[in-house]
Design an enzyme around this catalytic site. Structure first.
Site, PDB file in Angstrom:
ATOM      1  N   CYS A  88       0.844  -1.192   0.000  1.00  0.00           N
ATOM      2  CA  CYS A  88       0.000   0.000   0.000  1.00  0.00           C
ATOM      3  C   CYS A  88       0.884   1.249   0.000  1.00  0.00           C
ATOM      4  CB  CYS A  88      -0.901  -0.026   1.234  1.00  0.00           C
ATOM      5  SG  CYS A  88      -1.862   1.491   1.477  1.00  0.00           S
ATOM      6  N   CYS A  91       0.212   3.108   3.749  1.00  0.00           N
ATOM      7  CA  CYS A  91       0.654   2.560   5.050  1.00  0.00           C
ATOM      8  C   CYS A  91       1.668   1.430   4.922  1.00  0.00           C
ATOM      9  CB  CYS A  91      -0.559   2.085   5.846  1.00  0.00           C
ATOM     10  SG  CYS A  91      -1.236   0.518   5.284  1.00  0.00           S
ATOM     11  N   CYS A 136      -7.120  -1.220   1.100  1.00  0.00           N
ATOM     12  CA  CYS A 136      -6.155  -1.735   2.064  1.00  0.00           C
ATOM     13  C   CYS A 136      -6.877  -2.023   3.380  1.00  0.00           C
ATOM     14  CB  CYS A 136      -5.061  -0.684   2.263  1.00  0.00           C
ATOM     15  SG  CYS A 136      -3.948  -1.053   3.631  1.00  0.00           S
ATOM     16  N   CYS A 139      -5.224   0.651   6.358  1.00  0.00           N
ATOM     17  CA  CYS A 139      -5.486   2.099   6.415  1.00  0.00           C
ATOM     18  C   CYS A 139      -6.796   2.472   5.729  1.00  0.00           C
ATOM     19  CB  CYS A 139      -4.326   2.878   5.804  1.00  0.00           C
ATOM     20  SG  CYS A 139      -4.211   2.757   4.011  1.00  0.00           S
ATOM     21  N   CYS A 159      -8.223  -4.980 -10.385  1.00  0.00           N
ATOM     22  CA  CYS A 159      -7.762  -3.913 -11.271  1.00  0.00           C
ATOM     23  C   CYS A 159      -7.312  -2.760 -10.382  1.00  0.00           C
ATOM     24  CB  CYS A 159      -8.929  -3.515 -12.170  1.00  0.00           C
ATOM     25  SG  CYS A 159      -8.503  -2.281 -13.390  1.00  0.00           S
TER      26      CYS A 159
HETATM   27 ZN    ZN Z   1      -2.791   0.969   3.569  1.00  0.00          ZN
END
Ligand code: ZN
Length: 182
Positions: A88, A91, A136, A139, A159
């Site tokens: 990510c 985070c 995610c 976060c 995607c």
């Molecule tokens: Zn994250």
């Protein structure tokens, strides 16, 4: 005069209720096992989205926390073919293993499965018809949308906006999970 049938009915209803409670508990158990993956759970980072403006580019912030979509073919990660891990961009939670990446031809980095338990999903109606948005699990940053036209073994196509990810080549240390920007 009391109705004997009513008395007989009560224990039977209690049995049915107990059955339902057990059934629901089983369903919840299955669901949490699915999200936990290998037994670990992702602790949510309770961070106001605005705080990420300090550490992200405007383009990454717009995708991750305003659910923007990057232009197709605009991300260098679309052509990335090395072994490694996609984390990510906010985070640093690992979200995809490069082993699950494939060339979808859509212009966005595409994967057939996320790292188990590391993305969450919700339904959005931005294009009128419902789509499954995913983000995610730590976060909450928006990553992309998942479709049912992917390759084997899952048949799924995640995607992803490249700007919402960072690539860590195999052999390099994964970055530490980031705390909420102060
Ligand atoms: Zn994250």
């Amino acid at each position: 005069m009391p109705n004997p049938a009513a008395h007989e009915g009560n224990p039977s209803r209690r049995r049915v209720l107990r059955g339902l409670v057990a059934g629901v508990a089983t369903l919840l158990g299955c669901s949490s096992r699915g999200e936990a993956g290998d037994g670990g759970t992702v602790a949510k980072l309770d961070c106001p989205h605005e705080a990420w403006r300090k550490t992200l580019t405007p383009a990454a912030y717009a995708v991750l926390f305003e659910e923007d979509t990057e232009r197709p073919f605009s991300s260098p990660l679309e052509k990335e073919k090395r072994a490694g891990t996609y984390v990510c961009a906010a985070c640093a939670l690992p979200l995809f293993d490069a082993k699950t990446k494939f060339d979808s031809g859509t212009g966005w980095p595409s994967f057939w499965a996320p790292i188990e338990g590391h993305v969450g999903t919700s339904t959005d109606f931005k294009l009128i018809y419902p789509r499954t948005e995913y983000h995610c699990a730590r976060c909450g940053g928006h990553q992309g949308h998942v479709f049912d036209d992917g390759p084997k073994p899952t048949g799924k196509r995640y995607c992803n906006n490249g700007v919402a990810l960072a690539f860590v080549p195999a052999g390099d240390a994964l970055p530490e999970l980031r705390a909420c920007p102060a």
